[in-house]
Design an enzyme around this catalytic site. Structure first.
Site, mmCIF file in Angstrom:
data_model
loop_
_atom_site.group_PDB
_atom_site.id
_atom_site.type_symbol
_atom_site.label_atom_id
_atom_site.label_comp_id
_atom_site.label_asym_id
_atom_site.label_seq_id
_atom_site.Cartn_x
_atom_site.Cartn_y
_atom_site.Cartn_z
ATOM 1 N N PRO A 81 0.846 -1.200 0.000
ATOM 2 C CA PRO A 81 0.000 0.000 0.000
ATOM 3 C C PRO A 81 0.878 1.245 0.000
ATOM 4 C CG PRO A 81 0.057 -0.998 2.171
ATOM 5 C CD PRO A 81 0.784 -1.923 1.256
ATOM 6 N N ALA A 84 -0.436 8.959 -0.675
ATOM 7 C CA ALA A 84 -0.290 9.941 -1.752
ATOM 8 C C ALA A 84 1.191 10.030 -2.110
ATOM 9 C CB ALA A 84 -0.829 11.280 -1.277
ATOM 10 N N PHE A 85 2.049 10.169 -1.091
ATOM 11 C CA PHE A 85 3.504 10.180 -1.352
ATOM 12 C C PHE A 85 4.163 9.301 -0.311
ATOM 13 C CE2 PHE A 85 4.119 12.925 -4.737
ATOM 14 C CZ PHE A 85 3.287 14.023 -4.638
ATOM 15 N N GLY A 86 4.186 8.046 -0.491
ATOM 16 C CA GLY A 86 4.880 7.268 0.529
ATOM 17 C C GLY A 86 4.508 5.807 0.406
ATOM 18 N N VAL A 88 4.031 2.151 2.320
ATOM 19 C CA VAL A 88 3.722 1.683 3.662
ATOM 20 C C VAL A 88 4.152 0.233 3.834
ATOM 21 C CG1 VAL A 88 1.882 1.384 5.346
ATOM 22 C CG2 VAL A 88 1.746 3.245 3.704
ATOM 23 N N LYS A 103 5.279 4.267 7.244
ATOM 24 C CA LYS A 103 5.165 4.924 5.945
ATOM 25 C C LYS A 103 6.449 5.712 5.696
ATOM 26 C CE LYS A 103 1.819 8.071 5.004
ATOM 27 N NZ LYS A 103 0.487 8.508 4.474
ATOM 28 N N ASP A 189 -9.751 12.468 1.074
ATOM 29 C CA ASP A 189 -9.464 11.299 0.221
ATOM 30 C C ASP A 189 -10.105 10.036 0.778
ATOM 31 O OD1 ASP A 189 -6.411 10.022 -1.405
ATOM 32 O OD2 ASP A 189 -8.482 10.250 -2.093
#
Ligand SMILES: Nc1nnc(-c2c[nH]c3ncc(-c4c[nH]c5ccccc45)cc23)o1
Length: 331
Positions: A81, A84-86, A88, A103, A189
């Site tokens: 997963p 948005a920027f990362g 996990v 993350k 989101d």
């Protein structure tokens, strides 16, 4: 700091927020007072069952990272997963074996809201923040892990959810939204991949697009969210409120009930690169509510997907709906 000592320490939420504003300030050219050494590991841990060694909390010595184990047969095991920027990962403390989500956010992509909102607004149904460590330009954010994976994963591998499961997830997301919205926080989101499952609850994750409103209307500078779940007023960019999350939850409920995001069956992604015009021009996707959907849950969807945000139910209002209070004798 003695030589060889790391810069990670135990602290409280205030210490963590100070650390985050230091490093995010540092990357945006704002001169900071602190002596943050971006090249050593520095950070703040909120939990004492994350065991520091000489001020260090390093990947592969104090804590290990694992790819999430294959939760469902058909999901590609490389499916890690990412927010948005990362990216996990599953993390485990080497001494206490505490299992966490970690993350990894490159500093240049760090949005303060990614950490700040979760730190400031703790709730049973918001993934708890355990700490953050900066190492070699990457922020490692440690959080509560939803080892049952995301609702999207469950849908992709097991198909549409039963109505009782949809009610169970919807209720918990509404409890989180009722709390966040009462503090003026918009998640921005809400969608199946940002709802993760644990043995006895579901929690919201990924606050990288979240904002805390100062008034009743938020005037966006950019378009935030994932298109298929966006509300009509958000698409118009004329200002919106916390009610946009309620519409996204309604869209998420349709995805849970049918196994597909709204619109994509009628307007395949291959032929429609963008759904913004469709969301703006067409009525809300009420026709995608399956025939089998019960009348009470249908009325929750009609309220959550109301085109006019003023007439759309709030989280508190929807939580009182009898469809979301299943009695034990219901099938
Ligand atoms: N974008 C983001 N920001 N914070 C998180 C997050 C915090 N705790 C978590 N626990 C589980 C998962 C997760 C998502 N899909 C999965 C599929 C398999 C296994 C686990 C997962 C993600 C998180 O995610």
């Amino acid at each position: 700091r003695p030589s060889g000592q790391g810069g990670v320490q135990y602290g409280n939420v205030t210490d963590l927020l100070a650390f985050i504003s230091c490093i995010s300030g540092a990357t945006h050219g704002v001169p900071t007072q602190s002596d943050i050494h971006l090249n050593k590991d520095t950070g703040v841990l909120l939990k004492k069952d994350m065991i520091l060694q000489n001020g260090h909390y390093r990947i592969d010595s104090e804590v290990l990272l694992f790819p999430w184990k294959r939760l469902y047969r058909s999901v590609d095991s490389a499916h890690i997963p990412k927010g948005a920027f990362g990216r996990v990962h599953l993390a485990q403390d080497c001494v206490t074996h505490k299992r966490m989500a970690c993350k990894l956010i490159p500093l240049e992509h760090l949005r303060r809201s990614d950490v700040e909102i979760q730190a400031r607004f703790g709730h049973e149904n918001v993934a708890e923040l355990f700490g953050a460590v900066l190492r070699e330009g990457t922020l490692h954010v440690f959080m509560e892990a939803g080892e049952g994976g995301s609702v999207l994963e469950k849908l992709d591998s097991c198909g549409p959810m039963r109505e009782a499961e949809v009610v169970w997830v919807t209720r918990q997301v509404l409890l989180a939204l009722e709390y966040l919205h009462s503090h003026g926080v918009i998640h921005h989101d809400i969608k199946p991949s940002n709802i993760v499952l644990m043995s006895a609850k579901a929690v919201l994750v990924d606050f990288g697009l979240s904002v805390q409103m100062s008034g009743d209307v938020y005037i966006p500078r950019d378009l935030r969210g994932t298109e298929m779940y966006m509300s009509p007023e958000l698409v118009l960019c004329g200002g919106h409120s916390t009610k946009t999350d309620i519409y996204s939850l309604g869209s998420t409920m349709i995805h849970m009930l049918t196994g597909s995001a709204p619109w994509v069956r009628r307007f395949p992604r291959t032929a429609y690169p963008s759904y913004l015009y469709i969301i703006h021009k067409l009525a809300p996707p009420l026709e995608e509510i399956p025939e089998t959907c019960s009348a009470p849950l249908r009325s929750v969807l009609h309220s959550a997907l109301h085109r006019n945000p003023a007439l759309r139910g709030s989280a508190s209002h929807l939580l009182q709906h009898h469809a979301l209070h299943p009695t034990t004798n219901q099938t």
